[in-house]
Scaffold this active site. Structure first.
Site, mmCIF file in Angstrom:
data_model
loop_
_atom_site.group_PDB
_atom_site.id
_atom_site.type_symbol
_atom_site.label_atom_id
_atom_site.label_comp_id
_atom_site.label_asym_id
_atom_site.label_seq_id
_atom_site.Cartn_x
_atom_site.Cartn_y
_atom_site.Cartn_z
ATOM 1 N N HIS A 38 6.283 7.922 -10.790
ATOM 2 C CA HIS A 38 6.978 9.690 -11.787
ATOM 3 C C HIS A 38 8.650 9.504 -11.679
ATOM 4 C CE1 HIS A 38 8.649 10.707 -7.764
ATOM 5 N NE2 HIS A 38 8.051 11.250 -7.340
ATOM 6 N N HIS A 41 10.963 7.833 -9.130
ATOM 7 C CA HIS A 41 10.784 6.495 -8.611
ATOM 8 C C HIS A 41 11.165 5.665 -9.800
ATOM 9 C CE1 HIS A 41 7.071 7.422 -6.677
ATOM 10 N NE2 HIS A 41 7.289 7.393 -5.774
ATOM 11 N N GLN A 65 2.102 5.268 8.215
ATOM 12 C CA GLN A 65 3.452 6.288 8.663
ATOM 13 C C GLN A 65 2.834 8.123 7.746
ATOM 14 O OE1 GLN A 65 5.517 4.526 4.563
ATOM 15 N NE2 GLN A 65 5.591 6.637 4.259
#
Ligand code: AMP
Length: 286
Positions: A38, A41, A65
């Protein structure tokens, strides 16, 4: 048809390309992401372009993660769309490895940054920052960039990575990228796509309420009272629960009670199953 930024999928191909650029005397930047790109970024790509000639954007949804009950399987993935979006930025190359390329059979190493990883997000998501530190150290060693950039949207992640890079003497400059917001103040996030229309409206209140907290602290409110008031306002606004609202030292992320050092408010609130993160500096206006 929109052009796609070229992609490599193996560490060997990435290294060959970066080595070629180095021979040409070019400066290389790395923007690590999990895709579903988006404007937050894309702002990192533009920011790092000021310092680098060639920019690698990595796209990898890193399983280590994510916690057991988190959204690994449903995390949005659309590589073609991501590469189209990158075509309108200075990005040069996408590195999109498979899970087997990153964690081949027999893989057995974890990077763990102590101290700062155990607070806030680390307390809410045990093991999360081990996964982050491990994948980021691998990406840095695979690419060997001059500069890598991480967004202030994940403020604690940026602090963990700075600590790791310093501790391990990794020869890379770490840049922080400004937190990019939607027009109502909601921090841009790939996970915002999970919100239904009515939830999306509530979500915009998070930043509004944190800005109110910052004002009240600057007007002399007790810090712990201000955190509790903001928590109550979030629940009244329709958030399902609040993981934390903390006024903290901007470097150590330990709670503070005065503004003698740079200070930040960090918060996570949930709407249904969606965790929304936000943070901002608390700065006296001159
Ligand atoms: P992610 O794909 O969520 O792992 O994020 C990849 C990088 O983009 C991380 O460094 C994030 O902090 C950064 N990022 C994500 N959202 C934003 C935003 N709204 N503003 C600035 N950076 C962001």
């Amino acid at each position: 048809m929109t052009d796609l930024v070229p992609v490599v999928r193996t560490v060997a191909d990435l290294r060959a390309q970066v080595q070629q650029w180095r021979l040409e005397g070019l400066k290389v930047g790395l923007v690590p992401t999990m895709g579903a790109l988006h404007h937050g970024h894309l702002s990192l790509v533009h920011a790092i372009a000021e310092k680098c000639d060639k920019i690698v954007v990595s796209i990898f949804v890193n399983p280590t993660q994510f916690g057991k009950n988190e959204d690994l399987d449903k995390y949005p993935r659309d590589e073609k769309n991501d590469r189209e979006k990158l075509a309108s930025t200075p990005a040069t190359l996408v590195f999109a490895p498979s899970a087997a390329e990153m964690y081949p059979a027999g893989y057995n190493t974890t990077v763990s940054v102590e101290g700062i990883s155990s607070l806030l997000e680390g307390a809410e998501r045990p093991g999360h920052f081990d996964g982050v530190a491990t994948i980021v150290s691998k990406l840095l060693l695979q690419c060997l960039p001059d500069v890598a950039i991480f967004g202030e949207k994940d403020y604690q992640q940026l602090a963990v990575i700075r600590q790791m890079v310093a501790d391990l003497n990794i020869p890379v400059e770490i840049m922080g990228g400004t937190l990019i917001r939607e027009t109502d103040g909601l921090a841009a996030s790939s996970r915002n796509a999970y919100l239904k229309a009515d939830e999306r409206k509530i979500a915009g209140q998070l930043n509004y309420i944190l800005r109110g907290l910052a004002h009240s602290v600057l007007d002399g409110s007790d810090f712990r009272t201000a955190e509790q008031t903001a928590t109550n306002k979030l629940i009244s606004a329709g958030f399902t629960s609040v993981d934390y609202v903390t006024i903290a030292d901007a470097e150590t992320l330990e709670p503070v009670s005065d503004l003698s050092k740079p200070t930040r408010v960090l918060a996570v609130a949930r709407i249904g199953g969606v965790r929304l993160l936000d943070n901002m500096p608390i700065e006296p206006h001159p």
